[in-house]
Design a protein around this motif. Structure first.
Motif, PDB file in Angstrom:
ATOM      1  N   ILE A 197       0.871  -1.172   0.000  1.00  0.00           N
ATOM      2  CA  ILE A 197       0.000   0.000   0.000  1.00  0.00           C
ATOM      3  C   ILE A 197       0.905   1.217   0.000  1.00  0.00           C
ATOM      4  CG2 ILE A 197      -1.944   1.152   1.100  1.00  0.00           C
ATOM      5  CD1 ILE A 197      -2.563  -1.718   0.321  1.00  0.00           C
ATOM      6  N   GLY A 198       1.101   1.824  -1.165  1.00  0.00           N
ATOM      7  CA  GLY A 198       2.010   2.955  -1.264  1.00  0.00           C
ATOM      8  C   GLY A 198       2.288   3.310  -2.707  1.00  0.00           C
ATOM      9  N   GLY A 199       2.901   4.458  -2.895  1.00  0.00           N
ATOM     10  CA  GLY A 199       3.198   4.933  -4.237  1.00  0.00           C
ATOM     11  C   GLY A 199       2.332   6.132  -4.590  1.00  0.00           C
TER      12      GLY A 199
ATOM     13  N   PRO B 197       7.645   1.560  -3.642  1.00  0.00           N
ATOM     14  CA  PRO B 197       6.715   0.425  -3.704  1.00  0.00           C
ATOM     15  C   PRO B 197       7.169  -0.656  -4.679  1.00  0.00           C
ATOM     16  CG  PRO B 197       5.777   2.379  -4.752  1.00  0.00           C
ATOM     17  CD  PRO B 197       7.004   2.823  -4.028  1.00  0.00           C
ATOM     18  N   TYR B 198       7.830  -0.234  -5.751  1.00  0.00           N
ATOM     19  CA  TYR B 198       8.365  -1.220  -6.695  1.00  0.00           C
ATOM     20  C   TYR B 198       9.424  -2.083  -6.028  1.00  0.00           C
ATOM     21  CZ  TYR B 198      11.491  -3.145 -10.195  1.00  0.00           C
ATOM     22  OH  TYR B 198      12.301  -3.987 -10.903  1.00  0.00           O
TER      23      TYR B 198
ATOM     24  N   GLY C  20       6.826   4.684  -0.296  1.00  0.00           N
ATOM     25  CA  GLY C  20       6.400   5.668  -1.278  1.00  0.00           C
ATOM     26  C   GLY C  20       5.033   6.249  -1.025  1.00  0.00           C
ATOM     27  N   LEU C  21       4.548   6.148   0.199  1.00  0.00           N
ATOM     28  CA  LEU C  21       3.180   6.569   0.491  1.00  0.00           C
ATOM     29  C   LEU C  21       3.021   8.081   0.468  1.00  0.00           C
ATOM     30  CD1 LEU C  21       0.318   5.706   1.363  1.00  0.00           C
ATOM     31  CD2 LEU C  21       1.121   5.786   3.745  1.00  0.00           C
ATOM     32  N   GLY C  22       4.012   8.823   0.960  1.00  0.00           N
ATOM     33  CA  GLY C  22       3.853  10.255   1.092  1.00  0.00           C
ATOM     34  C   GLY C  22       3.002  10.599   2.309  1.00  0.00           C
ATOM     35  N   ARG C  23       2.727  11.887   2.474  1.00  0.00           N
ATOM     36  CA  ARG C  23       2.015  12.331   3.676  1.00  0.00           C
ATOM     37  C   ARG C  23       0.785  13.166   3.361  1.00  0.00           C
ATOM     38  NH1 ARG C  23       7.081  13.693   7.833  1.00  0.00           N
ATOM     39  NH2 ARG C  23       8.090  11.648   7.587  1.00  0.00           N
TER      40      ARG C  23
END
Length: 401
Positions: free
Chosen positions: A112-114, A122-123, A202-205
């Motif tokens: 869960i991310g990107g 995430p890759y 890679g989720l970010g905020r």
């Protein structure tokens, strides 16, 4: 030429650059400082400097010895061994490959991310899971990130369902809630198929994106799906510890800064490196038995009951992305450890907690792969190079045939 006392110091050991001592004066054995009184050749000023140097050297040695004894006592008090036998755990939980197995039995993981800015993380996590031996690897990401992640590898199943605040800036509140429900619904279609979720690479905020992920984590708990939390997922959890508190299938993999923020939030104190194992034990216990893998020179792992360490030599190269490999590795090994626990009933290895075993195996494998990659590439080692050595590293310990 400096004056020295030949009866005070033995020869052939001290480095040449020590002050006030000639190159052939050594330091492996030190007679009593009282012998200085018998030395009539040295001036009192030089002798005092020599005595100060000896005391400093001996003092440093005593401090080091005291610290070593103290840490051994701490390990005993917390029920740890000096370093866990990670290869035995790798062999025990890695499934045998045979013709009777079908697609999916070796593990189905989801990242869960990107988002727009971060597509590599995430890759790296998802492809590492496949390289180790998982059968299927999914990525749930934003619509902007999906085409990029898809272009990295056709092996990944990419779901472009997450949204960021900028793309829904004109939505009314009810429309936002409706969209959130749609996102959760899409993930729930797959949830029970997954053996483990990896939350954070890679989720970010972005606030809306974090709201979506919070709900996904709640649904994963309801389905008893293990969750490995890394990267910005740790930012989310640190600000809302109830997302994982008391969930024994949760794994946190903080680096030094993420761990510092977690300790400040949960324990209301600063990181104590002198009592590192004891503090980690208390942190995991305070969080209700979640498993924490504290990354560092030696990886420390605790579920609030025990503390284990993995100190296999890895690589001095600290290229970004290695934490993503670790989260993908841990997810696969946690899945395999749970399968092993169910199949075997009474586990014949220690520790017995599948999340702790998964952390130990994931940490050990990454370190082995990083070591091989660095031996080949040296300073030019990149995350992709380490990923390419994951399979070989596992094969060295657990041959496929």
């Amino acid at each position: 030429m400096p004056i020295y006392c030949p009866t005070l110091l033995p020869k052939n050991h001290l480095p040449e650059n020590l002050p006030f001592l000639p190159p052939h004066v050594g330091m492996n054995r030190f007679p009593s400082l009282n012998t200085a009184k018998t030395c009539t050749l040295a001036s009192s000023a030089v002798l005092r400097r020599q005595q100060f140097l000896i005391r400093a050297l001996l003092g440093g040695h005593r401090d080091h010895t005291h610290q070593k004894i103290r840490m051994q006592g701490l390990s005993s008090a917390t029920g740890t061994n000096s370093d866990v036998d990670s290869e035995s755990i790798l062999r025990a939980i890695t499934p045998v490959l045979d013709q009777s197995r079908h697609k999916g039995q070796a593990g189905k993981v989801a990242v869960i991310g990107g988002c727009r800015e971060y597509t590599g993380a995430p890759y790296f996590a998802a492809i590492s899971a496949l390289k180790i031996g998982a059968d299927l690897s999914h990525v749930f990401c934003t619509k902007d990130a999906a085409p990029v992640i898809k272009s990295y590898s056709p092996e990944l199943i990419v779901h472009p369902i997450l949204e960021e605040s900028y793309s829904i800036s004109t939505f009314e509140e009810k429309d936002r809630r409706h969209l959130l429900a749609e996102v959760i619904g899409e993930v729930d279609k797959w949830m029970e198929r997954f053996d483990c979720l990896i939350v954070g690479p890679g989720l970010g905020r972005d606030p809306f994106l974090l709201d979506c992920v919070s709900e996904i984590m709640k649904h994963a708990r309801q389905s008893n799906v293990p969750i490995v939390v890394d990267g910005d997922g740790l930012f989310l959890v640190t600000n809302n510890v109830d997302l994982i508190r008391g969930y024994p299938l949760a794994v946190l993999t903080p680096n030094v800064n993420e761990y510092k923020r977690l300790v400040q939030k949960v324990l209301s104190c600063e990181v104590d490196d002198q009592d590192a194992q004891e503090q980690l034990l208390g942190l995991a216990k305070q969080l209700g038995g979640v498993t924490i893998l504290r990354k560092g020179k030696s990886d420390l792992i605790s579920d609030g009951e025990i503390v284990k360490s993995v100190s296999i030599y890895g690589s001095p190269r600290r290229c970004g992305g290695q934490g993503d490999i670790l989260s993908g590795s841990v997810a696969v090994f946690v899945s395999w450890a749970r399968q092993h626990a169910i199949a075997e009933g009474n586990l014949d290895i220690s520790p017995k907690n599948p999340t702790v075993m998964g952390c130990i195996a994931g940490s050990a494998l990454l370190r082995k792969a990083a070591s091989l990659a660095f031996a080949s590439k040296k300073r030019s080692t990149l995350t992709g190079d380490i990923i390419e050595f994951l399979g070989r590293s596992l094969e060295d310990v657990c041959p496929a045939v």
